[in-house]
Design an enzyme around this catalytic site. Structure first.
Site, PDB file in Angstrom:
ATOM      1  N   GLU A 408      18.702   5.550 -17.299  1.00 54.75           N
ATOM      2  CA  GLU A 408      18.425   5.947 -18.697  1.00 54.75           C
ATOM      3  C   GLU A 408      19.699   6.347 -19.420  1.00 54.75           C
ATOM      4  OE1 GLU A 408      15.778   5.299 -20.007  1.00 54.75           O
ATOM      5  OE2 GLU A 408      14.578   5.001 -18.199  1.00 54.75           O
TER       6      GLU A 408
HETATM    7  C1  LIG Z   1      17.256   2.810  -9.099  1.00 54.36           C
HETATM    8  C2  LIG Z   1      17.529   2.312 -10.479  1.00 54.36           C
HETATM    9  C3  LIG Z   1      16.479   2.145 -11.365  1.00 54.36           C
HETATM   10  C4  LIG Z   1      16.719   1.669 -12.657  1.00 54.36           C
HETATM   11  N1  LIG Z   1      15.665   1.439 -13.509  1.00 54.36           N
HETATM   12  C5  LIG Z   1      15.888   0.752 -14.659  1.00 54.36           C
HETATM   13  C6  LIG Z   1      14.795   0.288 -15.463  1.00 54.36           C
HETATM   14  O1  LIG Z   1      13.630   0.559 -15.179  1.00 54.36           O
HETATM   15  N2  LIG Z   1      15.075  -0.464 -16.553  1.00 54.36           N
HETATM   16  C7  LIG Z   1      16.349  -0.779 -16.914  1.00 54.36           C
HETATM   17  O2  LIG Z   1      16.527  -1.475 -17.903  1.00 54.36           O
HETATM   18  N3  LIG Z   1      17.406  -0.335 -16.188  1.00 54.36           N
HETATM   19  C8  LIG Z   1      17.207   0.411 -15.073  1.00 54.36           C
HETATM   20  N4  LIG Z   1      18.263   0.831 -14.312  1.00 54.36           N
HETATM   21  C9  LIG Z   1      19.615   0.551 -14.763  1.00 54.36           C
HETATM   22  C10 LIG Z   1      20.367   1.799 -15.221  1.00 54.36           C
HETATM   23  O3  LIG Z   1      19.833   2.268 -16.426  1.00 54.36           O
HETATM   24  C11 LIG Z   1      21.856   1.430 -15.303  1.00 54.36           C
HETATM   25  O4  LIG Z   1      22.320   1.269 -13.971  1.00 54.36           O
HETATM   26  C12 LIG Z   1      22.673   2.461 -16.023  1.00 54.36           C
HETATM   27  O5  LIG Z   1      22.327   2.496 -17.384  1.00 54.36           O
HETATM   28  C13 LIG Z   1      24.174   2.196 -15.894  1.00 54.36           C
HETATM   29  O6  LIG Z   1      24.484   0.862 -16.156  1.00 54.36           O
HETATM   30  P1  LIG Z   1      25.380   0.031 -15.115  1.00 54.36           P
HETATM   31  O7  LIG Z   1      24.807   0.239 -13.773  1.00 54.36           O
HETATM   32  O8  LIG Z   1      25.509  -1.333 -15.614  1.00 54.36           O
HETATM   33  O9  LIG Z   1      26.773   0.773 -15.134  1.00 54.36           O
HETATM   34  P2  LIG Z   1      27.993   0.456 -16.114  1.00 54.36           P
HETATM   35  O10 LIG Z   1      27.491   0.327 -17.493  1.00 54.36           O
HETATM   36  O11 LIG Z   1      28.784  -0.657 -15.559  1.00 54.36           O
HETATM   37  O12 LIG Z   1      28.825   1.811 -15.993  1.00 54.36           O
HETATM   38  C14 LIG Z   1      29.697   2.088 -14.887  1.00 54.36           C
HETATM   39  C15 LIG Z   1      30.416   3.417 -15.158  1.00 54.36           C
HETATM   40  O13 LIG Z   1      31.198   3.300 -16.351  1.00 54.36           O
HETATM   41  C16 LIG Z   1      30.868   4.346 -17.257  1.00 54.36           C
HETATM   42  N5  LIG Z   1      30.978   3.851 -18.622  1.00 54.36           N
HETATM   43  C17 LIG Z   1      30.565   2.671 -19.117  1.00 54.36           C
HETATM   44  N6  LIG Z   1      30.860   2.579 -20.417  1.00 54.36           N
HETATM   45  C18 LIG Z   1      31.470   3.727 -20.762  1.00 54.36           C
HETATM   46  C19 LIG Z   1      32.025   4.250 -21.966  1.00 54.36           C
HETATM   47  N7  LIG Z   1      31.996   3.562 -23.095  1.00 54.36           N
HETATM   48  N8  LIG Z   1      32.565   5.481 -21.938  1.00 54.36           N
HETATM   49  C20 LIG Z   1      32.580   6.211 -20.815  1.00 54.36           C
HETATM   50  N9  LIG Z   1      32.087   5.771 -19.640  1.00 54.36           N
HETATM   51  C21 LIG Z   1      31.540   4.549 -19.619  1.00 54.36           C
HETATM   52  C22 LIG Z   1      29.448   4.757 -16.901  1.00 54.36           C
HETATM   53  O14 LIG Z   1      29.168   6.092 -17.309  1.00 54.36           O
HETATM   54  C23 LIG Z   1      29.464   4.598 -15.388  1.00 54.36           C
HETATM   55  O15 LIG Z   1      30.007   5.753 -14.815  1.00 54.36           O
HETATM   56  C24 LIG Z   1      18.048   1.373 -13.052  1.00 54.36           C
HETATM   57  C25 LIG Z   1      19.102   1.567 -12.154  1.00 54.36           C
HETATM   58  C26 LIG Z   1      18.854   2.010 -10.884  1.00 54.36           C
HETATM   59  C27 LIG Z   1      20.007   2.160  -9.923  1.00 54.36           C
END
Ligand SMILES: Cc1cc2nc3c(=O)[nH]c(=O)nc-3n(C[C@H](O)[C@H](O)[C@H](O)COP(=O)(O)OP(=O)(O)OC[C@H]3O[C@@H](n4cnc5c(N)ncnc54)[C@H](O)[C@@H]3O)c2cc1C
Length: 573
Positions: A408
């Site tokens: 989220e």
């Molecule tokens: C168990 C699980 C359940 C989930 N359920 C859902 C679901 O039901 N529906 C859904 O759509 N998604 C879901 N997700 C996805 C989840 O919302 C994302 O994993 C999360 O939003 C982070 O995105 P990412 O993994 O692509 O990380 P990234 O976006 O690649 O981020 C990696 C790191 O970079 C940091 N970062 C990125 N951009 C910036 C910035 N501009 N400034 C500072 N820091 C930054 C982030 O804070 C993080 O620390 C789920 C994930 C998991 C693991």
């Protein structure tokens, strides 16, 4: 009525959900094929009892089969279920986000066709935002939606990490999917929102053929094993536009905001569950003698609850659980007030409340998930080595809650949302309103608080509120010179806002408890414990704002100057 609802949910949480929490972790979900995933033993039966009891519709409109009760009641009952078994609650919990989205933005036709069965729990819902190339950055969404006439669209693309994306608890699953129409503008302004059922639904409501929402796999995870986390390949799936084309992200925020408050509850519930276990253990476990003299002479050692450091850990957990609960209940109350304003056609008030909730949401989500992880971690520490082994279930709580600070929107994204979108972009308006409310409620307590401690704590909250405003101006001035400053200050700023918001609630609880105690009402020891918890909060946790306020304004150079190639001299990295 409210007491009855709460008592019944307490029984359901204790007798049905809590016993399944361990099996959820040990058994997890099982991938059967691209349209079948099995949930842990007992999940389906508990869900049947939940829907038979009418729980899903508790606070939804009667016209869709709900009971029309305040949504705050859903929050309070939800907390019990969340503490007993978080991963089970995710299935009906995500469904509520989908219901809210269709209710707020769906056409009358979509509402008529889908809502009743979602409100009575016959079908569940999901949110499908994340794709392999982007989670935080929704500019990167590439799933395609192609109009095929008759108000229908063909959806093609891969979504990953979709919670509860497939399961065996209901006959149909309603996915809320972000996708792009042909020729949509680039970025988030070109995203639309679609309702995509797992199985197509005929006009008479009959559930029909599968709709191409194929499960590629389910993830193996650190925790939350009871909820399926799915890769969904939408393959020529039939979808229907929710709301206005290219406004999908803004519509999806109805879902996202519901879920963010839900996830802050995950942090608070983990703190509560871990605290309950740790408290029991700290009274049972014997180790060494109290520094101030033996407390338990008939036993070979004193219980560890006599040791100041163990008390520090327990009281920190207690503060996070109780303070977090107060913060979440405030939001639940605001949601009720907003609905009331909408119902009487008072759009202006509804908008103001919505903005207030918009300000509080990233504070709650970011702060309560981070502190929830801290509390769960302390819960292991209280158990010593016995917390690290599976048998005592403390480690499951930490593994389960860890995701709270990621999904989220990560804590980093919450912090940016708070400082960037909710404060700077809105020219501090919601913050100023919030601070005005704090001044209005707290000023009378500075002079007229019911005890010397309340008056002292009221002064402290006032000082912190002034400081909050001052820090915000200072950041705005610095950010005008270098935008990276917002990013470097935002996490400290979010924690600062969280600790001050929690202090505001502890102060109000302390004043109420002091008054009740003086009046001789209720259980005097209960109120004393509230007052003492507040004292611990003001003495031991609120001072953390000092370090956040200071590190917010350290020079940008210490965080930004190091070149990426100088982070390590191992050339493989
Ligand atoms: C168990 C699980 C359940 C989930 N359920 C859902 C679901 O039901 N529906 C859904 O759509 N998604 C879901 N997700 C996805 C989840 O919302 C994302 O994993 C999360 O939003 C982070 O995105 P990412 O993994 O692509 O990380 P990234 O976006 O690649 O981020 C990696 C790191 O970079 C940091 N970062 C990125 N951009 C910036 C910035 N501009 N400034 C500072 N820091 C930054 C982030 O804070 C993080 O620390 C789920 C994930 C998991 C693991």
């Amino acid at each position: 009525m409210v007491d009855m609802v709460m008592t019944e949910m307490a029984k359901f949480a204790e007798n049905e959900l809590s016993p399944l929490n361990e099996v959820a972790d040990s058994e997890g979900c099982t991938y059967v094929n691209e349209y079948e995933v099995r949930t842990p033993k007992g999940f389906k039966e508990a869900y049947e009892k939940y829907t038979e009891g009418g729980w899903q519709g508790l606070h939804y409109p009667e016209e869709y089969g709900g009971q029309g009760l305040p949504s705050s009641l859903g929050t309070v009952t939800g907390e019990m279920a969340a503490t007993a078994n978080w991963t089970w609650l995710m299935y009906p919990g995500l469904s509520k986000g989908a219901i809210n989205t269709v209710l707020s933005h769906g056409s009358d036709e979509l509402k008529a066709k889908y809502l009743e069965k979602m409100v009575d729990g016959t079908w569940t819902g999901t949110m499908c935002l994340t794709e392999p190339q982007g989670g935080s950055d929704l500019n990167l969404v590439s799933t395609k939606a192609e109009p095929i006439g008759d108000g229908k669209y063909k959806i093609n693309g891969t979504k990953i990490f979709i919670s509860c994306g497939e399961h065996d608890m209901t006959e149909n699953i309603i996915h809320c999917v972000l996708a792009r129409l042909p020729d949509a503008p680039a970025g988030t302004r070109g995203i639309s929102l679609f309702l995509v059922p797992k199985r197509k639904v005929a006009d008479d409501g009959a559930v029909g053929e599968l709709n191409g929402a194929k499960i590629g796999r389910i993830e193996e995870k650190m925790g939350c094993h009871g909820s399926s986390t799915c890769v969904i390949d939408f393959t020529d799936s039939e979808g229907y536009l929710i709301g206005t084309a290219n406004k999908g992200l803004s519509h999806m925020f109805t879902f996202i905001n519901t879920s963010r408050i839900g996830v802050s509850m995950q942090g608070m519930a983990a703190a509560e569950a871990s605290y309950q276990n740790a408290l029991w253990y700290a009274k049972e476990r014997l180790a060494m003698r109290s520094l101030s003299g033996t407390k338990n002479p008939e036993k070979p050692a004193d219980p560890i609850i006599v040791h100041p450091d163990v008390r520090r850990m327990l009281l920190t957990q207690k503060c996070i659980a109780e303070g977090g609960r107060a913060m979440i209940y405030e939001c639940a109350l605001l949601a009720d007030l907003m609905k009331e304003a909408e119902a009487r056609g008072d759009k202006e008030t509804a908008k103001l409340i919505d903005d207030d909730m918009g300000l509080l949401t990233p504070i709650l989500k970011g702060f309560l998930t981070e502190t929830g992880v801290e509390a769960a971690n302390l819960g292991i520490q209280v158990y010593g080595g016995h917390g690290y082994v599976k048998e005592n279930k403390q480690e499951q709580i930490l593994r389960d809650v860890r995701i709270g600070a990621i999904w989220e929107g990560t804590s980093g994204i919450q912090a940016l949302d708070l400082l960037g979108r909710k404060i700077m972009q809105q020219k501090m308006k919601p913050l100023n309103r919030r601070l005005k409310q704090i001044y209005k409620e707290i000023l009378p307590l500075v002079i007229g608080g019911s005890s010397a401690a309340v008056r002292k704590h009221a002064r402290s909250v006032m000082q912190h509120a002034f400081e909050w405003q001052y820090l915000t101006f200072k950041i705005a001035a610095k950010a005008a010179r270098d935008k990276d400053f917002v990013g470097s200050a935002s996490m400290d700023y979010m924690f600062f806002a969280g600790y001050v918001t929690m202090a505001f609630h502890f102060l109000k609880m302390e004043e109420a408890a002091t008054k009740q105690r003086k009046a001789g009402n209720g259980d005097a020891d209960f109120y004393l414990s509230k007052i003492q918890t507040s004292a611990f909060y003001f003495d031991h946790l609120l001072p953390r704002t000092r370090s956040h306020a200071e590190s917010m304004f350290t020079p940008l150079s210490s965080i930004m100057d190091m070149k990426p190639e100088h982070f390590s001299f191992d050339h493989a990295l």
